[in-house]
Design a protein around this motif. Structure first.
Motif, short mmCIF file in Angstrom:
data_model
loop_
_atom_site.label_atom_id
_atom_site.label_comp_id
_atom_site.label_asym_id
_atom_site.label_seq_id
_atom_site.Cartn_x
_atom_site.Cartn_y
_atom_site.Cartn_z
N LYS A 166 22.50 50.83 53.28
CA LYS A 166 21.52 50.85 54.38
C LYS A 166 21.93 51.92 55.39
N GLU A 167 21.02 52.23 56.32
CA GLU A 167 21.25 53.29 57.30
C GLU A 167 21.16 52.74 58.72
N GLU A 168 21.60 53.57 59.66
CA GLU A 168 21.49 53.23 61.07
C GLU A 168 20.03 52.94 61.38
N GLY A 169 19.78 51.84 62.11
CA GLY A 169 18.42 51.45 62.46
C GLY A 169 17.82 50.44 61.51
N ASP A 170 18.36 50.33 60.31
CA ASP A 170 17.84 49.35 59.34
C ASP A 170 18.19 47.93 59.78
N VAL A 171 17.35 46.98 59.38
CA VAL A 171 17.61 45.57 59.61
C VAL A 171 17.93 44.94 58.27
N VAL A 172 19.04 44.20 58.22
CA VAL A 172 19.44 43.54 56.97
C VAL A 172 19.42 42.04 57.18
N VAL A 173 19.12 41.33 56.11
CA VAL A 173 19.08 39.88 56.13
C VAL A 173 20.29 39.38 55.35
N VAL A 174 21.10 38.53 56.00
CA VAL A 174 22.31 38.02 55.37
C VAL A 174 22.23 36.50 55.29
N GLU A 203 19.63 37.90 60.71
CA GLU A 203 19.19 39.29 60.63
C GLU A 203 20.06 40.13 61.55
N TYR A 204 20.53 41.25 61.01
CA TYR A 204 21.34 42.19 61.78
C TYR A 204 20.68 43.56 61.74
N GLU A 205 20.75 44.27 62.87
CA GLU A 205 20.32 45.65 62.91
C GLU A 205 21.57 46.51 62.89
N ILE A 206 21.56 47.55 62.08
CA ILE A 206 22.69 48.48 62.01
C ILE A 206 22.58 49.44 63.19
N VAL A 207 23.51 49.31 64.13
CA VAL A 207 23.48 50.12 65.35
C VAL A 207 24.12 51.48 65.11
N GLU A 208 25.31 51.48 64.48
CA GLU A 208 26.03 52.73 64.28
C GLU A 208 26.91 52.64 63.04
N VAL A 209 27.01 53.75 62.33
CA VAL A 209 27.89 53.86 61.16
C VAL A 209 28.86 55.00 61.45
N ARG A 210 30.18 54.68 61.38
CA ARG A 210 31.20 55.70 61.67
C ARG A 210 32.12 55.87 60.48
N HIS A 211 32.54 57.11 60.27
CA HIS A 211 33.55 57.44 59.26
C HIS A 211 34.87 57.62 60.01
N ILE A 270 39.52 55.72 48.12
CA ILE A 270 38.34 56.38 48.68
C ILE A 270 38.66 56.76 50.12
N ASP A 271 38.68 58.06 50.37
CA ASP A 271 38.94 58.57 51.72
C ASP A 271 37.59 58.94 52.32
N VAL A 272 37.06 58.05 53.14
CA VAL A 272 35.72 58.22 53.70
C VAL A 272 35.63 59.45 54.61
N THR A 273 36.75 59.91 55.13
CA THR A 273 36.71 61.08 56.01
C THR A 273 36.38 62.36 55.25
N THR A 274 36.49 62.35 53.92
CA THR A 274 36.16 63.53 53.12
C THR A 274 34.71 63.52 52.65
N ILE A 275 33.99 62.45 52.96
CA ILE A 275 32.60 62.31 52.53
C ILE A 275 31.70 62.68 53.71
N PRO A 276 30.68 63.52 53.48
CA PRO A 276 29.79 63.90 54.59
C PRO A 276 29.13 62.67 55.22
N HIS A 277 29.05 62.69 56.54
CA HIS A 277 28.45 61.57 57.27
C HIS A 277 26.93 61.68 57.19
N THR A 278 26.32 60.63 56.63
CA THR A 278 24.87 60.62 56.46
C THR A 278 24.20 59.51 57.26
N GLY A 279 25.02 58.64 57.87
CA GLY A 279 24.46 57.50 58.58
C GLY A 279 24.27 56.30 57.68
N LYS A 280 24.59 56.46 56.38
CA LYS A 280 24.49 55.35 55.43
C LYS A 280 25.80 54.57 55.42
N VAL A 281 25.68 53.28 55.19
CA VAL A 281 26.84 52.41 55.08
C VAL A 281 27.39 52.54 53.66
#
Length: 158
Positions: free
Chosen positions: A133-141, A149-157, A75-86
């Motif tokens: 999940k997306e940028e800004g979402d809070v996840v419980v681990v 609880e973590y907040e997703i600050v940034e998602v980068r490809h 899976i080459d993530v650089t070929t997938i459009p950036h949507t802010g989703k993890v």
């Protein structure tokens, strides 16, 4: 049949390890076994038994790598459009909601995971909580130390 998701870098590293084991390590072990065999009585020859044991481990690893390469899904993530989703292959910066401490992880395949380098397996509890999940979402681990609880600050490809 199990499929093994891998990043492009992970697939390359696995192929390099396979080449090293088959072209360098295997011939050297074969030579070591031959040299140890010449030393005499094989029943009490520690060098021979050690070399044979090492050979068995190397052959097992070679078979494991060959199976993974045969069933890999690169899976080459650089070929997938950036949507802010993890998604698999993304690099995620998360912040602990309680302490505001920030950490960055790259979500990779099982063979590539190295926590010290910030690479976590897609099958880990943290990655499973983050996927989708997306940028800004809070996840419980759920961790051995409790619920975090973590907040997703940034998602980068990358």
């Amino acid at each position: 049949m199990t499929k093994y998701p891998m990043t492009v870098q992970g697939a390359r590293a696995l192929e390099e390890e396979h080449a090293h084991l088959t072209k360098v390590v295997r011939p050297k072990l074969s030579q070591d076994i031959g040299t140890a065999r010449e030393l005499g009585d094989l029943k009490e020859n520690a060098e021979y038994h050690a070399a044979r044991e090492q050979q068995g481990m190397v052959e097992a690893r070679i078979r494991d790598i060959e199976g993974r390469i045969q069933n890999q899904v690169i899976i080459d993530v650089t070929t997938i459009p950036h949507t802010g989703k993890v998604i698999f292959g993304t690099t995620v910066e998360i912040a602990n909601v309680e302490t505001d401490e920030s950490v960055t992880y790259h979500i990779v395949g099982e063979d590539e995971a190295d926590f010290k380098l910030g690479k976590i397996s897609v099958g880990s509890p943290l990655a499973r909580a983050l996927i989708g999940k997306e940028e800004g979402d809070v996840v419980v681990v759920k961790t051995p130390g409790g619920v975090i609880e973590y907040e997703i600050v940034e998602v980068r490809h990358i």
